[in-house]
Design an enzyme around this catalytic site. Structure first.
Site, PDB file in Angstrom:
ATOM      1  N   VAL A  83     -19.182  -6.201 183.292  1.00 16.22           N
ATOM      2  CA  VAL A  83     -18.777  -7.097 182.194  1.00 16.22           C
ATOM      3  C   VAL A  83     -17.707  -6.486 181.292  1.00 16.22           C
ATOM      4  CG1 VAL A  83     -20.900  -8.476 182.149  1.00 16.22           C
ATOM      5  CG2 VAL A  83     -20.727  -6.411 180.716  1.00 16.22           C
ATOM      6  N   SER A 162     -29.159  -3.829 168.710  1.00 15.14           N
ATOM      7  CA  SER A 162     -30.073  -2.709 168.461  1.00 15.14           C
ATOM      8  C   SER A 162     -30.494  -2.701 167.003  1.00 15.14           C
ATOM      9  CB  SER A 162     -29.390  -1.376 168.783  1.00 15.14           C
ATOM     10  OG  SER A 162     -30.226  -0.288 168.395  1.00 15.14           O
ATOM     11  N   TYR A 175     -21.712   4.188 167.537  1.00 23.94           N
ATOM     12  CA  TYR A 175     -22.620   3.279 168.259  1.00 23.94           C
ATOM     13  C   TYR A 175     -23.276   2.318 167.274  1.00 23.94           C
ATOM     14  CZ  TYR A 175     -26.936   1.857 170.693  1.00 23.94           C
ATOM     15  OH  TYR A 175     -27.983   1.145 171.231  1.00 23.94           O
ATOM     16  N   ALA A 177     -22.211   1.318 164.480  1.00 23.93           N
ATOM     17  CA  ALA A 177     -21.212   0.362 163.990  1.00 23.93           C
ATOM     18  C   ALA A 177     -20.951  -0.737 165.010  1.00 23.93           C
ATOM     19  CB  ALA A 177     -19.914   1.103 163.652  1.00 23.93           C
ATOM     20  N   LYS A 179     -23.066  -1.877 167.260  1.00 21.36           N
ATOM     21  CA  LYS A 179     -24.223  -2.769 167.291  1.00 21.36           C
ATOM     22  C   LYS A 179     -24.241  -3.647 166.038  1.00 21.36           C
ATOM     23  CE  LYS A 179     -26.192  -1.561 171.200  1.00 21.36           C
ATOM     24  NZ  LYS A 179     -26.032  -2.444 172.376  1.00 21.36           N
TER      25      LYS A 179
HETATM   26  N1  LIG Z   1     -34.369   0.315 175.382  1.00 18.03           N
HETATM   27  C1  LIG Z   1     -34.298   0.401 174.065  1.00 18.03           C
HETATM   28  O1  LIG Z   1     -35.241   0.860 173.385  1.00 18.03           O
HETATM   29  C2  LIG Z   1     -33.070  -0.067 173.335  1.00 18.03           C
HETATM   30  C3  LIG Z   1     -32.917   0.321 171.998  1.00 18.03           C
HETATM   31  C4  LIG Z   1     -31.834  -0.162 171.298  1.00 18.03           C
HETATM   32  C5  LIG Z   1     -30.936  -1.022 171.908  1.00 18.03           C
HETATM   33  N2  LIG Z   1     -31.088  -1.360 173.210  1.00 18.03           N
HETATM   34  C6  LIG Z   1     -30.113  -2.279 173.793  1.00 18.03           C
HETATM   35  O2  LIG Z   1     -30.778  -3.216 174.639  1.00 18.03           O
HETATM   36  C7  LIG Z   1     -29.917  -3.576 175.721  1.00 18.03           C
HETATM   37  C8  LIG Z   1     -30.634  -3.310 177.039  1.00 18.03           C
HETATM   38  O3  LIG Z   1     -30.978  -1.947 177.068  1.00 18.03           O
HETATM   39  P1  LIG Z   1     -31.869  -1.293 178.219  1.00 18.03           P
HETATM   40  O4  LIG Z   1     -32.597  -0.175 177.602  1.00 18.03           O
HETATM   41  O5  LIG Z   1     -32.596  -2.344 178.962  1.00 18.03           O
HETATM   42  O6  LIG Z   1     -30.699  -0.704 179.146  1.00 18.03           O
HETATM   43  P2  LIG Z   1     -30.755  -0.216 180.694  1.00 18.03           P
HETATM   44  O7  LIG Z   1     -29.620   0.736 180.830  1.00 18.03           O
HETATM   45  O8  LIG Z   1     -32.122   0.256 181.039  1.00 18.03           O
HETATM   46  O9  LIG Z   1     -30.441  -1.552 181.503  1.00 18.03           O
HETATM   47  C9  LIG Z   1     -29.154  -2.122 181.387  1.00 18.03           C
HETATM   48  C10 LIG Z   1     -28.807  -2.911 182.635  1.00 18.03           C
HETATM   49  O10 LIG Z   1     -27.435  -3.324 182.487  1.00 18.03           O
HETATM   50  C11 LIG Z   1     -26.686  -2.929 183.635  1.00 18.03           C
HETATM   51  N3  LIG Z   1     -25.303  -2.660 183.203  1.00 18.03           N
HETATM   52  C12 LIG Z   1     -24.846  -1.561 182.554  1.00 18.03           C
HETATM   53  N4  LIG Z   1     -23.525  -1.648 182.340  1.00 18.03           N
HETATM   54  C13 LIG Z   1     -23.133  -2.838 182.851  1.00 18.03           C
HETATM   55  C14 LIG Z   1     -21.876  -3.496 182.952  1.00 18.03           C
HETATM   56  N5  LIG Z   1     -20.755  -2.932 182.463  1.00 18.03           N
HETATM   57  N6  LIG Z   1     -21.816  -4.717 183.535  1.00 18.03           N
HETATM   58  C15 LIG Z   1     -22.952  -5.305 184.039  1.00 18.03           C
HETATM   59  N7  LIG Z   1     -24.165  -4.702 183.995  1.00 18.03           N
HETATM   60  C16 LIG Z   1     -24.255  -3.490 183.401  1.00 18.03           C
HETATM   61  C17 LIG Z   1     -27.416  -1.692 184.133  1.00 18.03           C
HETATM   62  O11 LIG Z   1     -27.136  -1.422 185.505  1.00 18.03           O
HETATM   63  C18 LIG Z   1     -28.881  -2.073 183.892  1.00 18.03           C
HETATM   64  O12 LIG Z   1     -29.412  -2.839 184.952  1.00 18.03           O
HETATM   65  C19 LIG Z   1     -28.636  -2.765 175.529  1.00 18.03           C
HETATM   66  O13 LIG Z   1     -27.692  -3.530 174.812  1.00 18.03           O
HETATM   67  C20 LIG Z   1     -29.095  -1.594 174.669  1.00 18.03           C
HETATM   68  O14 LIG Z   1     -28.049  -1.004 173.919  1.00 18.03           O
HETATM   69  C21 LIG Z   1     -32.140  -0.891 173.942  1.00 18.03           C
END
Ligand SMILES: NC(=O)c1ccc[n+]([C@@H]2O[C@H](COP(=O)([O-])OP(=O)(O)OC[C@H]3O[C@@H](n4cnc5c(N)ncnc54)[C@H](O)[C@@H]3O)[C@@H](O)[C@H]2O)c1
Length: 289
Positions: A83, A162, A175, A177, A179
């Site tokens: 993306v 986030s 980061y 900023a 989010k």
């Molecule tokens: N897990 C947490 O506690 C947490 C905390 C704060 C924020 N977030 C946010 O939640 C969202 C999901 O996080 P997560 O922990 O599930 O992440 P993750 O890395 O475990 O999963 C992300 C998925 O997106 C895919 N991906 C990565 N880059 C991509 C790209 N350029 N194009 C298409 N697909 C892509 C990955 O292959 C993976 O399947 C993110 O925006 C992350 O910043 C998560």
């Protein structure tokens, strides 16, 4: 259906025909839907009757979620898409619109805190990289699907950002900023698009156990400390995030737009207060927990 006539009466509240299929027949695009939070959202949306279109950079993950949801009786296609690439986003939009002619729900879920760079060591290249993976694609993918939602006078956009965009994040302010920008884009776009029947909301994730963030490994002996790490006293899971995404995507939230909901087990609400199991009380000046 998502769109319905506005009469100025209580008829404006969209009816919910089947509470077990809150997205019945709707077309939902989920970025990063191959694993983690995104996969949790894909599974729940498919259970609720959505046709899910996954945009996933990792071909193995893309195929795995497709096979899993298909085997469970869901309707899903996976697109191997980065993306952060405008060409890939255009290819995704073309494929989805060719198949369905519309998109009812968009979930912008891709994001990553890695590599974590302390601000003093950060560079223009590291700022750009964090921007690309956390914010730029939110603009690109949203812009790709807003016209079809505007035409339909209906749609729901959910951006997973986030809790670090909603509180001070010392470990990587850039980061935080990005989010925060994703959260405020959500608020602004909601005001812009509301009159077109499109709702826009965000989720401020924290403490979700995923491939990206492993909160459990290495902490097996510290389970009792969850009481101090999160007010709800446990780690979160993609399912916790997905339930809120379902609420925001569906007509359950028909009068909710422009909001960013922390889905964090209470970490934002807790502020500087930590529960001390040893002292059996909340402390805000801990010498030891
Ligand atoms: N897990 C947490 O506690 C947490 C905390 C704060 C924020 N977030 C946010 O939640 C969202 C999901 O996080 P997560 O922990 O599930 O992440 P993750 O890395 O475990 O999963 C992300 C998925 O997106 C895919 N991906 C990565 N880059 C991509 C790209 N350029 N194009 C298409 N697909 C892509 C990955 O292959 C993976 O399947 C993110 O925006 C992350 O910043 C998560």
């Amino acid at each position: 259906m998502t769109g319905h006539a506005r009469s100025g009466t209580a008829e404006d509240v969209p009816p919910i025909d089947d509470w077990n299929r809150l997205l019945d027949g709707r077309v939902a695009v989920v970025t990063g839907g191959g694993d983690g939070v995104g996969a949790g959202i894909v599974r729940l949306f498919a259970q609720h009757g959505a046709h899910v279109e996954v945009a996933e950079i990792d071909a193995t993950r893309a195929e795995r979620i497709r096979a899993e949801v298909t085997a469970a009786g869901g309707s899903i296609r996976s697109h191997v898409v980065d993306v952060t690439s405008d060409a890939d986003v255009a290819r995704l939009a073309e494929a989805v619109l060719a198949a369905h002619g519309r998109v009812d729900v968009l979930v912008n879920n891709v994001g990553d805190y890695r590599p974590l760079v302390p601000f003093a060591q950060s560079t223009p290249d590291s700022w750009q990289a964090i921007y690309n993976v956390n914010l730029r694609h939110v603009f690109a993918v949203t812009r790709a699907f807003v016209p079809t939602m505007t035409d339909a006078r209906s749609g729901s956009i959910v951006t997973v950002h986030s809790v670090e965009g909603m509180r001070g994040y010392p470990k990587d302010p850039v980061y935080g900023a990005m989010k925060a920008a994703a959260a405020h884009f959500t608020t602004c776009l909601a005001v812009d698009l509301g009159r077109h029947g499109i709702r826009v909301n965000g989720i401020g994730t924290d403490l979700a156990q995923t491939p990206q963030v492993d909160y459990l490994t290495g902490y097996e002996d510290d389970a009792a400390l969850w009481a101090s790490w999160a007010p709800v006293g446990r780690v979160g899971w993609p399912e916790d995030q997905a339930r809120v995404a379902l609420f925001l995507a569906s007509d359950l939230s028909s009068f909710v737009t422009g909001h960013n909901i922390p889905v964090d087990g209470g970490t934002k609400a807790g502020g500087g207060w930590l529960f001390s199991p040893r002292e059996d009380r909340f402390v805000n000046r801990s010498r030891h927990l």
